[in-house]
Design a protein around this motif. Structure first.
Motif, PDB file in Angstrom:
ATOM      1  N   TYR A 168       0.832  -1.206   0.000  1.00  0.00           N
ATOM      2  CA  TYR A 168       0.000   0.000   0.000  1.00  0.00           C
ATOM      3  C   TYR A 168       0.868   1.257   0.000  1.00  0.00           C
ATOM      4  O   TYR A 168       0.531   2.263   0.619  1.00  0.00           O
ATOM      5  CB  TYR A 168      -0.937  -0.036   1.207  1.00  0.00           C
ATOM      6  N   SER A 169       1.991   1.196  -0.718  1.00  0.00           N
ATOM      7  CA  SER A 169       2.958   2.300  -0.694  1.00  0.00           C
ATOM      8  C   SER A 169       2.347   3.630  -1.127  1.00  0.00           C
ATOM      9  O   SER A 169       2.794   4.693  -0.691  1.00  0.00           O
ATOM     10  CB  SER A 169       4.167   1.966  -1.583  1.00  0.00           C
ATOM     11  N   ALA A 170       1.302   3.588  -1.959  1.00  0.00           N
ATOM     12  CA  ALA A 170       0.663   4.829  -2.409  1.00  0.00           C
ATOM     13  C   ALA A 170      -0.008   5.566  -1.251  1.00  0.00           C
ATOM     14  O   ALA A 170      -0.311   6.758  -1.383  1.00  0.00           O
ATOM     15  CB  ALA A 170      -0.357   4.535  -3.499  1.00  0.00           C
ATOM     16  N   SER A 171      -0.225   4.873  -0.145  1.00  0.00           N
ATOM     17  CA  SER A 171      -0.869   5.503   1.019  1.00  0.00           C
ATOM     18  C   SER A 171       0.115   6.250   1.908  1.00  0.00           C
ATOM     19  O   SER A 171      -0.296   6.880   2.876  1.00  0.00           O
ATOM     20  CB  SER A 171      -1.598   4.439   1.851  1.00  0.00           C
ATOM     21  N   PHE A 172       1.415   6.171   1.589  1.00  0.00           N
ATOM     22  CA  PHE A 172       2.448   6.781   2.430  1.00  0.00           C
ATOM     23  C   PHE A 172       3.139   7.912   1.668  1.00  0.00           C
ATOM     24  O   PHE A 172       3.749   7.675   0.627  1.00  0.00           O
ATOM     25  CB  PHE A 172       3.497   5.738   2.825  1.00  0.00           C
ATOM     26  N   ARG A 173       3.046   9.115   2.186  1.00  0.00           N
ATOM     27  CA  ARG A 173       3.775  10.239   1.600  1.00  0.00           C
ATOM     28  C   ARG A 173       4.896  10.618   2.557  1.00  0.00           C
ATOM     29  O   ARG A 173       4.655  10.864   3.748  1.00  0.00           O
ATOM     30  CB  ARG A 173       2.863  11.433   1.371  1.00  0.00           C
ATOM     31  N   ILE A 174       6.097  10.661   2.067  1.00  0.00           N
ATOM     32  CA  ILE A 174       7.254  10.960   2.905  1.00  0.00           C
ATOM     33  C   ILE A 174       7.223  12.422   3.335  1.00  0.00           C
ATOM     34  O   ILE A 174       7.120  13.320   2.504  1.00  0.00           O
ATOM     35  CB  ILE A 174       8.565  10.660   2.160  1.00  0.00           C
ATOM     36  N   ALA A 175       7.315  12.643   4.639  1.00  0.00           N
ATOM     37  CA  ALA A 175       7.471  13.999   5.171  1.00  0.00           C
ATOM     38  C   ALA A 175       8.951  14.314   5.357  1.00  0.00           C
ATOM     39  O   ALA A 175       9.417  15.393   5.004  1.00  0.00           O
ATOM     40  CB  ALA A 175       6.722  14.142   6.498  1.00  0.00           C
ATOM     41  N   GLU A 176       9.685  13.354   5.921  1.00  0.00           N
ATOM     42  CA  GLU A 176      11.146  13.431   6.047  1.00  0.00           C
ATOM     43  C   GLU A 176      11.670  12.013   5.962  1.00  0.00           C
ATOM     44  O   GLU A 176      11.107  11.108   6.563  1.00  0.00           O
ATOM     45  CB  GLU A 176      11.575  14.030   7.386  1.00  0.00           C
ATOM     46  N   ARG A 177      12.765  11.840   5.228  1.00  0.00           N
ATOM     47  CA  ARG A 177      13.298  10.489   5.049  1.00  0.00           C
ATOM     48  C   ARG A 177      14.770  10.425   5.438  1.00  0.00           C
ATOM     49  O   ARG A 177      15.538  11.357   5.188  1.00  0.00           O
ATOM     50  CB  ARG A 177      13.132  10.050   3.598  1.00  0.00           C
ATOM     51  N   ASP A 178      15.139   9.302   6.049  1.00  0.00           N
ATOM     52  CA  ASP A 178      16.526   8.967   6.369  1.00  0.00           C
ATOM     53  C   ASP A 178      17.204   9.993   7.274  1.00  0.00           C
ATOM     54  O   ASP A 178      18.388  10.286   7.122  1.00  0.00           O
ATOM     55  CB  ASP A 178      17.359   8.782   5.089  1.00  0.00           C
ATOM     56  N   GLY A 179      16.431  10.538   8.229  1.00  0.00           N
ATOM     57  CA  GLY A 179      17.063  11.321   9.278  1.00  0.00           C
ATOM     58  C   GLY A 179      17.828  10.381  10.207  1.00  0.00           C
ATOM     59  O   GLY A 179      17.717   9.157  10.115  1.00  0.00           O
ATOM     60  N   HIS A 180      18.609  10.937  11.102  1.00  0.00           N
ATOM     61  CA  HIS A 180      19.399  10.118  12.029  1.00  0.00           C
ATOM     62  C   HIS A 180      18.702  10.063  13.387  1.00  0.00           C
ATOM     63  O   HIS A 180      18.396  11.096  13.969  1.00  0.00           O
ATOM     64  CB  HIS A 180      20.808  10.678  12.161  1.00  0.00           C
TER      65      HIS A 180
END
Length: 201
Positions: A168-180
């Protein structure tokens, strides 16, 4: 609007989804999970946080809400660097409270070192509850989750399990990715915490 993954929560699929939430593999072996998972509705717009090591695995089944992560942060009462202490040897705050075994990730020093925030674009159903014990593959050693005190009551950290999330990847919108997680997690929890979701009250 109905949940995009509603079919997984109806017979015959719901039994397999429930067992996965409890931490059972298809072979019937335990690998961690939720103690008493309940089905909850995640609204479109809900923000979720996920910690992981491999950038290719930013989208997975296991999540926490910003509010729950903020509760963990408040409980320990320490700054962001505290989440890096011991993490590279499997003895960090996240590994202890979420009961995520270091050996599940090959004892890699980057274990749970990354964090992504997503915002749901559609409603989803999920299982929700406190993390359970996590046995190793040989079932000879068990990692018990560290409990926290909230409102005068001791409990485990609550997690969100979305079965087959990648489907269901279409249901997920990235707000921030790969932070530490050592440096960004505290800020992200504070930034995205909108108070408890209806299922957290």
């Amino acid at each position: 609007m109905s949940a995009a993954n509603a079919a997984l929560f109806r017979e015959p699929q719901v039994r397999g989804a429930y067992l996965a939430a409890r931490g059972f593999s298809v072979q019937g072996r335990r690998s961690g999970g939720l103690k008493d998972p309940v089905v909850v509705d995640l609204a479109a717009g809900q923000v979720l946080l996920r910690t992981y090591r491999d950038p290719a695995r930013w989208l997975g089944d296991w999540w926490t809400t910003p509010h729950e992560m903020q509760t963990v942060i408040d409980y320990f009462g320490r700054g962001g660097p505290a989440f890096g202490e011991g993490r590279n040897i499997g003895k960090g705050i996240l590994q202890a409270t979420l009961a995520v075994r270091w050996d599940w990730d090959g004892n890699d020093a980057g274990h749970l070192g990354l964090v992504t925030a997503v915002r749901l674009t559609t409603p989803l159903k999920a299982f929700y509850g406190e993390g359970d014990v996590a046995p190793n593959d040989a079932q000879t050693h068990t990692l018990k989750p560290v409990a926290i005190f909230v409102g005068g009551r001791q409990r485990g950290v609550r997690q969100v399990f979305i079965p087959s999330a990648r489907t269901y990847s279409a249901s997920f919108r990235i707000a921030e990715r790969d932070g530490h997680s050592d440096s960004d997690l505290v800020r992200m929890a504070r930034q995205y915490d909108q108070g408890p979701a209806p299922f957290e009250r």
